[in-house]
Design a protein around this motif. Structure first.
Motif, PDB file in Angstrom:
ATOM      1  N   THR A  17       0.506   6.456   6.104  1.00 16.49           N
ATOM      2  CA  THR A  17       1.008   5.552   7.210  1.00 16.49           C
ATOM      3  C   THR A  17       1.043   3.556   6.331  1.00 16.49           C
ATOM      4  N   TRP A  18       1.451   2.776   7.062  1.00 11.93           N
ATOM      5  CA  TRP A  18       1.313   1.059   6.768  1.00 11.93           C
ATOM      6  C   TRP A  18      -0.068   0.797   7.500  1.00 11.93           C
ATOM      7  N   ASP A  19      -0.729   0.216   7.140  1.00 10.52           N
ATOM      8  CA  ASP A  19      -2.107  -0.906   7.130  1.00 10.52           C
ATOM      9  C   ASP A  19      -2.305  -1.746   7.153  1.00 10.52           C
ATOM     10  N   GLY A  20      -0.621  -2.494   7.822  1.00 14.75           N
ATOM     11  CA  GLY A  20      -0.983  -3.679   6.845  1.00 14.75           C
ATOM     12  C   GLY A  20      -0.854  -4.678   5.944  1.00 14.75           C
ATOM     13  N   ARG A  21      -0.965  -3.588   5.369  1.00 17.97           N
ATOM     14  CA  ARG A  21      -1.387  -4.943   3.865  1.00 17.97           C
ATOM     15  C   ARG A  21      -0.212  -5.446   3.878  1.00 17.97           C
ATOM     16  N   ASN A  22       0.169  -6.505   2.977  1.00 15.88           N
ATOM     17  CA  ASN A  22       0.708  -7.245   2.259  1.00 15.88           C
ATOM     18  C   ASN A  22       0.251  -8.141   1.143  1.00 15.88           C
ATOM     19  N   GLU A  23      -0.162  -7.517   0.367  1.00 19.31           N
ATOM     20  CA  GLU A  23      -0.793  -8.601  -0.959  1.00 19.31           C
ATOM     21  C   GLU A  23       0.143  -8.806  -2.257  1.00 19.31           C
ATOM     22  N   ARG A  24      -0.157  -9.788  -2.538  1.00 16.64           N
ATOM     23  CA  ARG A  24       0.902 -10.236  -3.903  1.00 16.64           C
ATOM     24  C   ARG A  24       0.767  -9.382  -4.654  1.00 16.64           C
ATOM     25  N   PHE A  25       1.531  -8.987  -5.992  1.00 12.47           N
ATOM     26  CA  PHE A  25       0.630  -8.582  -7.563  1.00 12.47           C
ATOM     27  C   PHE A  25       1.734  -9.282  -7.874  1.00 12.47           C
ATOM     28  N   ASP A  26       1.724  -8.650  -9.739  1.00 18.59           N
ATOM     29  CA  ASP A  26       1.836  -8.649 -10.807  1.00 18.59           C
ATOM     30  C   ASP A  26       3.645  -8.244 -10.455  1.00 18.59           C
ATOM     31  N   ARG A  30       3.553   5.782  -1.550  1.00 12.36           N
ATOM     32  CA  ARG A  30       2.625   6.638  -0.829  1.00 12.36           C
ATOM     33  C   ARG A  30       2.696   7.693  -1.411  1.00 12.36           C
ATOM     34  N   GLU A  31       2.697   8.962  -1.862  1.00 12.40           N
ATOM     35  CA  GLU A  31       2.445   9.305  -3.010  1.00 12.40           C
ATOM     36  C   GLU A  31       0.992   8.903  -4.046  1.00 12.40           C
ATOM     37  N   GLU A  32       1.646   8.130  -4.349  1.00 11.04           N
ATOM     38  CA  GLU A  32       0.319   7.590  -6.280  1.00 11.04           C
ATOM     39  C   GLU A  32      -0.417   7.341  -5.206  1.00 11.04           C
ATOM     40  N   GLY A  85       0.601  -1.262   0.199  1.00 17.35           N
ATOM     41  CA  GLY A  85       0.020  -0.018   0.151  1.00 17.35           C
ATOM     42  C   GLY A  85       0.734   1.583   0.150  1.00 17.35           C
ATOM     43  N   ILE A  86       1.960   1.301   1.015  1.00 21.27           N
ATOM     44  CA  ILE A  86       2.727   2.358   0.844  1.00 21.27           C
ATOM     45  C   ILE A  86       4.059   1.943   0.171  1.00 21.27           C
ATOM     46  N   SER A  87       4.569   0.827  -0.238  1.00 20.06           N
ATOM     47  CA  SER A  87       5.403   0.504  -0.963  1.00 20.06           C
ATOM     48  C   SER A  87       4.979  -0.632  -2.065  1.00 20.06           C
ATOM     49  N   LYS A  88       5.680  -0.910  -3.254  1.00 21.85           N
ATOM     50  CA  LYS A  88       5.602  -2.252  -3.981  1.00 21.85           C
ATOM     51  C   LYS A  88       7.090  -2.930  -3.693  1.00 21.85           C
TER      52      LYS A  88
END
Length: 145
Positions: A132-141, A125-127, A103-106
């Protein structure tokens, strides 16, 4: 409160095969060798004598620990396109990669040839209009970067 008198000076990594690790860091992260001595090599992006120090400890050295200790060194890239280029260079070397969108980074999580944990990431973060990080840890391609 931030104290600008401090910054990360470099990361020092112990490796089994110095030449293999040199090729990896030069190819994947475009680091340049500034100095080599015996079992040591120093690599830089140009602003410092070295950003990464490599120390050869021999082919029989044990793997890096998975308990307490350094989890990984993180290297920030300037854009999603550059993160995609890092992914392409890792894929060309058959390096297993775990891509995670925080969410704040890839981020791409992987290991160097000696098993040292690394993260290459782009700050989003800007995009994403988040701070702040909300705990997101999602896979991406990563091939879509």
């Amino acid at each position: 409160m931030s104290d600008t008198s401090f910054h990360l000076g470099h990361v020092h990594l112990k490796v089994r095969d110095l030449e293999r690790s040199l090729a990896f860091y030069q190819d994947v992260f475009a680091l340049e060798v500034t100095e080599e001595h015996d079992r040591f090599a120093f690599l830089s992006w140009g602003d410092h004598h070295h950003d990464v120090a490599l120390q050869a400890v021999g082919a029989d050295a044990p793997d890096a620990g998975r308990g307490v200790g350094l989890y990984h060194a993180a290297i920030e890239v300037d854009s999603e396109a550059e993160l995609g280029s890092v992914y392409d260079r890792l894929a060309a070397r058959d390096v297993p990669v775990t891509p995670v969108d925080h969410g704040i980074s890839k981020a791409l999580y992987f290991a160097d040839p000696a098993g040292n944990g690394l993260e290459a990431y782009v700050d989003t973060r800007e995009e994403e209009s988040v701070e702040t990080w909300d705990g997101r840890n999602e896979r991406f391609d990563p091939t879509a970067l």
